[in-house]
Design an enzyme around this catalytic site. Structure first.
Site, PDB file in Angstrom:
ATOM      1  N   ASP A  52      86.271  85.182   2.971  1.00 27.90           N
ATOM      2  CA  ASP A  52      86.773  86.562   2.916  1.00 27.90           C
ATOM      3  C   ASP A  52      85.813  87.497   3.627  1.00 27.90           C
ATOM      4  O   ASP A  52      84.667  87.681   3.188  1.00 27.90           O
ATOM      5  CB  ASP A  52      86.902  86.996   1.445  1.00 27.90           C
ATOM      6  CG  ASP A  52      87.472  88.408   1.333  1.00 27.90           C
ATOM      7  OD1 ASP A  52      88.698  88.553   1.372  1.00 27.90           O
ATOM      8  OD2 ASP A  52      86.671  89.368   1.224  1.00 27.90           O
ATOM      9  N   TYR A  57      82.567  94.821   7.058  1.00 30.43           N
ATOM     10  CA  TYR A  57      81.368  94.040   6.753  1.00 30.43           C
ATOM     11  C   TYR A  57      80.499  93.788   7.991  1.00 30.43           C
ATOM     12  O   TYR A  57      79.373  93.315   7.879  1.00 30.43           O
ATOM     13  CB  TYR A  57      81.717  92.696   6.099  1.00 30.43           C
ATOM     14  CG  TYR A  57      82.578  92.784   4.851  1.00 30.43           C
ATOM     15  CD1 TYR A  57      82.799  93.993   4.205  1.00 30.43           C
ATOM     16  CD2 TYR A  57      83.183  91.657   4.305  1.00 30.43           C
ATOM     17  CE1 TYR A  57      83.605  94.080   3.070  1.00 30.43           C
ATOM     18  CE2 TYR A  57      83.984  91.734   3.173  1.00 30.43           C
ATOM     19  CZ  TYR A  57      84.198  92.948   2.567  1.00 30.43           C
ATOM     20  OH  TYR A  57      84.993  93.021   1.445  1.00 30.43           O
ATOM     21  N   LYS A  85      90.280  92.402   6.894  1.00 33.27           N
ATOM     22  CA  LYS A  85      90.931  93.598   6.336  1.00 33.27           C
ATOM     23  C   LYS A  85      90.795  94.765   7.314  1.00 33.27           C
ATOM     24  O   LYS A  85      89.762  94.894   7.991  1.00 33.27           O
ATOM     25  CB  LYS A  85      90.264  93.998   5.005  1.00 33.27           C
ATOM     26  CG  LYS A  85      90.032  92.837   4.052  1.00 33.27           C
ATOM     27  CD  LYS A  85      89.454  93.269   2.717  1.00 33.27           C
ATOM     28  CE  LYS A  85      88.986  92.068   1.920  1.00 33.27           C
ATOM     29  NZ  LYS A  85      87.600  91.652   2.214  1.00 33.27           N
ATOM     30  N   HIS A 118      92.509  97.324   3.337  1.00 32.86           N
ATOM     31  CA  HIS A 118      91.306  97.266   2.507  1.00 32.86           C
ATOM     32  C   HIS A 118      91.402  98.205   1.286  1.00 32.86           C
ATOM     33  O   HIS A 118      91.041  97.825   0.180  1.00 32.86           O
ATOM     34  CB  HIS A 118      90.093  97.616   3.377  1.00 32.86           C
ATOM     35  CG  HIS A 118      88.805  97.025   2.891  1.00 32.86           C
ATOM     36  ND1 HIS A 118      87.827  96.560   3.743  1.00 32.86           N
ATOM     37  CD2 HIS A 118      88.316  96.828   1.649  1.00 32.86           C
ATOM     38  CE1 HIS A 118      86.806  96.106   3.046  1.00 32.86           C
ATOM     39  NE2 HIS A 118      87.075  96.259   1.764  1.00 32.86           N
ATOM     40  N   LEU A 200      81.621  88.620 -10.199  1.00 29.74           N
ATOM     41  CA  LEU A 200      80.428  88.585 -11.061  1.00 29.74           C
ATOM     42  C   LEU A 200      79.931  90.006 -11.325  1.00 29.74           C
ATOM     43  O   LEU A 200      78.782  90.187 -11.743  1.00 29.74           O
ATOM     44  CB  LEU A 200      79.319  87.764 -10.384  1.00 29.74           C
ATOM     45  CG  LEU A 200      79.721  86.335  -9.964  1.00 29.74           C
ATOM     46  CD1 LEU A 200      78.610  85.679  -9.139  1.00 29.74           C
ATOM     47  CD2 LEU A 200      80.040  85.496 -11.194  1.00 29.74           C
ATOM     48  N   ILE A 238      86.467  85.132  -5.112  1.00 31.80           N
ATOM     49  CA  ILE A 238      85.695  85.017  -3.851  1.00 31.80           C
ATOM     50  C   ILE A 238      84.245  85.473  -4.056  1.00 31.80           C
ATOM     51  O   ILE A 238      83.802  86.460  -3.456  1.00 31.80           O
ATOM     52  CB  ILE A 238      86.367  85.844  -2.725  1.00 31.80           C
ATOM     53  CG1 ILE A 238      86.828  87.219  -3.247  1.00 31.80           C
ATOM     54  CG2 ILE A 238      87.524  85.082  -2.107  1.00 31.80           C
ATOM     55  CD1 ILE A 238      87.254  88.183  -2.147  1.00 31.80           C
ATOM     56  N   LYS A 240      80.343  86.063  -3.717  1.00 24.64           N
ATOM     57  CA  LYS A 240      79.367  86.075  -2.611  1.00 24.64           C
ATOM     58  C   LYS A 240      78.031  85.573  -3.150  1.00 24.64           C
ATOM     59  O   LYS A 240      77.640  85.902  -4.279  1.00 24.64           O
ATOM     60  CB  LYS A 240      79.212  87.504  -2.097  1.00 24.64           C
ATOM     61  CG  LYS A 240      78.120  87.689  -1.057  1.00 24.64           C
ATOM     62  CD  LYS A 240      76.910  88.396  -1.614  1.00 24.64           C
ATOM     63  CE  LYS A 240      75.864  88.667  -0.554  1.00 24.64           C
ATOM     64  NZ  LYS A 240      74.661  89.296  -1.139  1.00 24.64           N
TER      65      LYS A 240
HETATM   66  N1  LIG Z   1      88.403  94.384  -1.115  1.00 24.95           N
HETATM   67  C1  LIG Z   1      87.341  95.063  -1.485  1.00 24.95           C
HETATM   68  O1  LIG Z   1      87.348  96.300  -1.565  1.00 24.95           O
HETATM   69  C2  LIG Z   1      86.087  94.334  -1.820  1.00 24.95           C
HETATM   70  C3  LIG Z   1      85.007  95.012  -2.404  1.00 24.95           C
HETATM   71  C4  LIG Z   1      83.862  94.298  -2.722  1.00 24.95           C
HETATM   72  C5  LIG Z   1      83.810  92.944  -2.451  1.00 24.95           C
HETATM   73  N2  LIG Z   1      84.860  92.305  -1.859  1.00 24.95           N
HETATM   74  C6  LIG Z   1      84.829  90.852  -1.559  1.00 24.95           C
HETATM   75  O2  LIG Z   1      84.487  90.149  -2.748  1.00 24.95           O
HETATM   76  C7  LIG Z   1      83.317  89.374  -2.497  1.00 24.95           C
HETATM   77  C8  LIG Z   1      82.500  89.247  -3.763  1.00 24.95           C
HETATM   78  O3  LIG Z   1      82.160  90.524  -4.279  1.00 24.95           O
HETATM   79  P1  LIG Z   1      80.668  91.103  -4.293  1.00 24.95           P
HETATM   80  O4  LIG Z   1      79.913  90.476  -3.193  1.00 24.95           O
HETATM   81  O5  LIG Z   1      80.745  92.576  -4.316  1.00 24.95           O
HETATM   82  O6  LIG Z   1      80.102  90.697  -5.700  1.00 24.95           O
HETATM   83  P2  LIG Z   1      79.971  89.373  -6.604  1.00 24.95           P
HETATM   84  O7  LIG Z   1      80.466  88.178  -5.883  1.00 24.95           O
HETATM   85  O8  LIG Z   1      80.516  89.712  -7.937  1.00 24.95           O
HETATM   86  O9  LIG Z   1      78.408  89.278  -6.808  1.00 24.95           O
HETATM   87  C9  LIG Z   1      77.508  89.000  -5.773  1.00 24.95           C
HETATM   88  C10 LIG Z   1      76.124  89.171  -6.374  1.00 24.95           C
HETATM   89  O10 LIG Z   1      75.931  88.174  -7.381  1.00 24.95           O
HETATM   90  C11 LIG Z   1      74.808  87.364  -7.040  1.00 24.95           C
HETATM   91  N3  LIG Z   1      75.140  85.961  -7.329  1.00 24.95           N
HETATM   92  C12 LIG Z   1      76.100  85.223  -6.736  1.00 24.95           C
HETATM   93  N4  LIG Z   1      76.125  83.988  -7.243  1.00 24.95           N
HETATM   94  C13 LIG Z   1      75.164  83.927  -8.188  1.00 24.95           C
HETATM   95  C14 LIG Z   1      74.693  82.915  -9.048  1.00 24.95           C
HETATM   96  N5  LIG Z   1      75.244  81.711  -9.045  1.00 24.95           N
HETATM   97  N6  LIG Z   1      73.689  83.218  -9.890  1.00 24.95           N
HETATM   98  C15 LIG Z   1      73.134  84.438  -9.900  1.00 24.95           C
HETATM   99  N7  LIG Z   1      73.535  85.455  -9.110  1.00 24.95           N
HETATM  100  C16 LIG Z   1      74.537  85.193  -8.242  1.00 24.95           C
HETATM  101  C17 LIG Z   1      74.590  87.553  -5.560  1.00 24.95           C
HETATM  102  O11 LIG Z   1      73.234  87.413  -5.268  1.00 24.95           O
HETATM  103  P3  LIG Z   1      72.687  86.840  -3.863  1.00 24.95           P
HETATM  104  O12 LIG Z   1      73.581  87.369  -2.785  1.00 24.95           O
HETATM  105  O13 LIG Z   1      71.310  87.390  -3.814  1.00 24.95           O
HETATM  106  O14 LIG Z   1      72.746  85.332  -3.943  1.00 24.95           O
HETATM  107  C18 LIG Z   1      75.044  88.995  -5.359  1.00 24.95           C
HETATM  108  O15 LIG Z   1      74.003  89.904  -5.702  1.00 24.95           O
HETATM  109  C19 LIG Z   1      82.618  90.136  -1.377  1.00 24.95           C
HETATM  110  O16 LIG Z   1      81.638  89.369  -0.734  1.00 24.95           O
HETATM  111  C20 LIG Z   1      83.791  90.499  -0.519  1.00 24.95           C
HETATM  112  O17 LIG Z   1      84.211  89.381   0.252  1.00 24.95           O
HETATM  113  C21 LIG Z   1      85.997  92.981  -1.541  1.00 24.95           C
END
Ligand SMILES: NC(=O)c1ccc[n+]([C@@H]2O[C@H](COP(=O)([O-])OP(=O)(O)OC[C@H]3O[C@@H](n4cnc5c(N)ncnc54)[C@H](OP(=O)(O)O)[C@@H]3O)[C@@H](O)[C@H]2O)c1
Length: 283
Positions: A52, A57, A85, A118, A200, A238, A240
Site C-alpha cells: 500500500d 508518500y 491513492k 485518499h 497498530l 496493512i 507498516k
Molecule cells: N489512507 C490513509 O489515509 C492512511 C493513513 C495512514 C496510513 N495509511 C496506510 O496504513 C499503513 C499503516 O499505518 P501506519 O504506518 O500509520 O501505522 P501502523 O502500521 O499502525 O504503525 C506503524 C508503527 O508501528 C511500529 N511497528 C510496526 N510493527 C511493529 C512491531 N511488530 N512491533 C513494534 N512496533 C511495530 C512501526 O515502527 P517501525 O516503523 O519503527 O518499525 C511504526 O512506528 C501505512 O503505512 C499506509 O500504507 C493510510
C-alpha cells in the site's frame, strides 16, 4: 519476542469485483524514499504480496522498483497487488487522470491493482468527479479495482448516489481504540471491504495492559495480537514496519487464534481515540 519461522503467506480476500487481495499487506507511509525499494523487497521475500502506497508518500518509485525486481526474479505479476491513492490537491476529473499517469510513471508498472481516493475532502466537494475518473481508469483496464479511503457514512451515501461502481474498499483508520463499528456494518451491507490503516495505532497501542497480558499468554508480541484481532474481525490490514524482523513478525499471525473472550477483551479497549486526522476536517 514473537515466533518467526520461514516464509509466511497471507490468506486472500476476494473483493466485490472478483479481484483478490491479501488480507495482510505492507504499508509504506513514512518509509523514506531511499529505503523503500529495499524494505518492500524484504517484505516480498518474507511472503507479502500486497503493498500500500500513495502519491503523498513520495516513495512510489521504490515500490515500483521492488515489484519489478520481484517479477524479473520470477514472481508472477498477477500474484502481486499494488495500491496507490490520489492526493487531495489532485481532486477533479482531469487532475485525477493526470495524477494517475504521474503515479504510474513513478511506479513503472503496466497496470495498477487498486487506486483509491485518499481523503474525501468534503470542503472541496470534488470527490464525485474524482471517482468518475477512477471509473474511467477502471473501465479502460488501467486499474483492477477502485475504491476510497477515509470516507464516512455521509460521503459514501453521496458517492453511491452519483456513481456506478461500488468501491471495492474503504481504507480507514481502525484499531482497537477506534473499531469503526457502524461504518463496518455499512460496508458489510454494501459489499465494500474494510481495510484498516494505522492498524497498530502507529505503535501507540502497544503498551495496553490487556494486550500485554494476551501477548504473554500466547507467546506472541503485542503487535501480533492486535493484527490477529484485526483479521479475526474481518478487516484487511496493512501494517507498516521498518525492520526485517518486524516485517516478518507482522505477517506471522496465521497460525494461532484468539478465543471469543480474548476478542471481547480487545473489543473492550474502544475509546474513540484516533492516531491520525479526522476525515471531516481534512482539506
Ligand atoms: N489512507 C490513509 O489515509 C492512511 C493513513 C495512514 C496510513 N495509511 C496506510 O496504513 C499503513 C499503516 O499505518 P501506519 O504506518 O500509520 O501505522 P501502523 O502500521 O499502525 O504503525 C506503524 C508503527 O508501528 C511500529 N511497528 C510496526 N510493527 C511493529 C512491531 N511488530 N512491533 C513494534 N512496533 C511495530 C512501526 O515502527 P517501525 O516503523 O519503527 O518499525 C511504526 O512506528 C501505512 O503505512 C499506509 O500504507 C493510510
Amino acid at each position: 519476542m514473537g515466533k518467526v519461522v520461514g516464509m509466511q503467506r497471507s490468506p486472500k480476500h476476494t473483493l466485490n469485483n472478483g479481484a483478490e487481495i491479501d488480507v495482510l499487506g505492507y504499508g509504506v507511509y513514512k518509509v523514506p524514499a531511499e529505503d523503500c525499494a529495499d524494505l518492500v523487497s524484504t517484505a516480498l521475500d518474507t511472503g507479502y504480496r500486497t503493498v500500500d502506497t500513495a502519491a503523498l508518500y513520495a516513495n512510489e518509485e521504490g515500490v515500483g522498483a521492488a515489484i519489478r525486481g520481484a517479477v524479473a526474479a520470477g514472481t508472477p505479476r498477477e500474484e502481486l497487488f499494488v495500491t496507490s491513492k490520489v492526493w487531495n490537491t489532485d481532486h477533479g476529473y482531469d487532475a485525477t487522470l493526470a495524477a494517475f499517469e504521474t503515479s504510474m510513471d513513478k511506479l513503472g508498472l503496466d497496470y495498477l491493482d487498486m487506486y483509491l481516493i485518499h481523503w474525501p475532502c468534503p470542503d472541496q466537494d470534488l470527490f464525485i468527479p474524482t471517482y468518475k475518473a477512477l471509473e474511467t481508469l477502471y473501465s479502460e483496464g488501467r486499474v483492477r479495482a477502485i475504491g476510497v479511503s477515509n470516507f464516512e457514512q455521509e460521503h459514501l451515501a453521496k458517492l453511491l448516489d452519483a456513481t456506478d461502481v461500488v468501491p471495492a474498499v474503504n481504507q480507514v483508520e481502525l484499531h482497537p481504540w477506534l473499531p469503526q463499528t457502524e461504518l463496518r456494518a455499512l460496508h458489510a451491507s454494501l459489499g465494500i471491504a474494510t481495510q484498516a490503516w494505522s492498524p497498530l495505532a502507529r505503535g501507540q497501542i502497544l503498551d495496553e495492559p490487556a494486550l500485554l497480558e494476551l501477548a504473554a499468554t500466547h507467546g506472541r508480541t503485542v503487535a501480533q495480537i492486535v493484527l490477529r484481532w484485526h483479521v479475526q474481525s474481518g478487516h484487511l490490514v496493512i501494517p507498516k514496519a521498518s525492520s526485517p524482523r518486524r516485517i516478518q513478525e507482522n505477517l506471522h499471525i496465521f497460525d494461532f487464534t484468539l478465543d471469543a473472550a480474548e476478542m471481547g477483551r480487545i473489543d473492550a479497549l474502544e475509546s474513540g481515540r484516533r492516531s491520525g486526522s479526522d476525515p471531516k476536517l481534512m482539506k
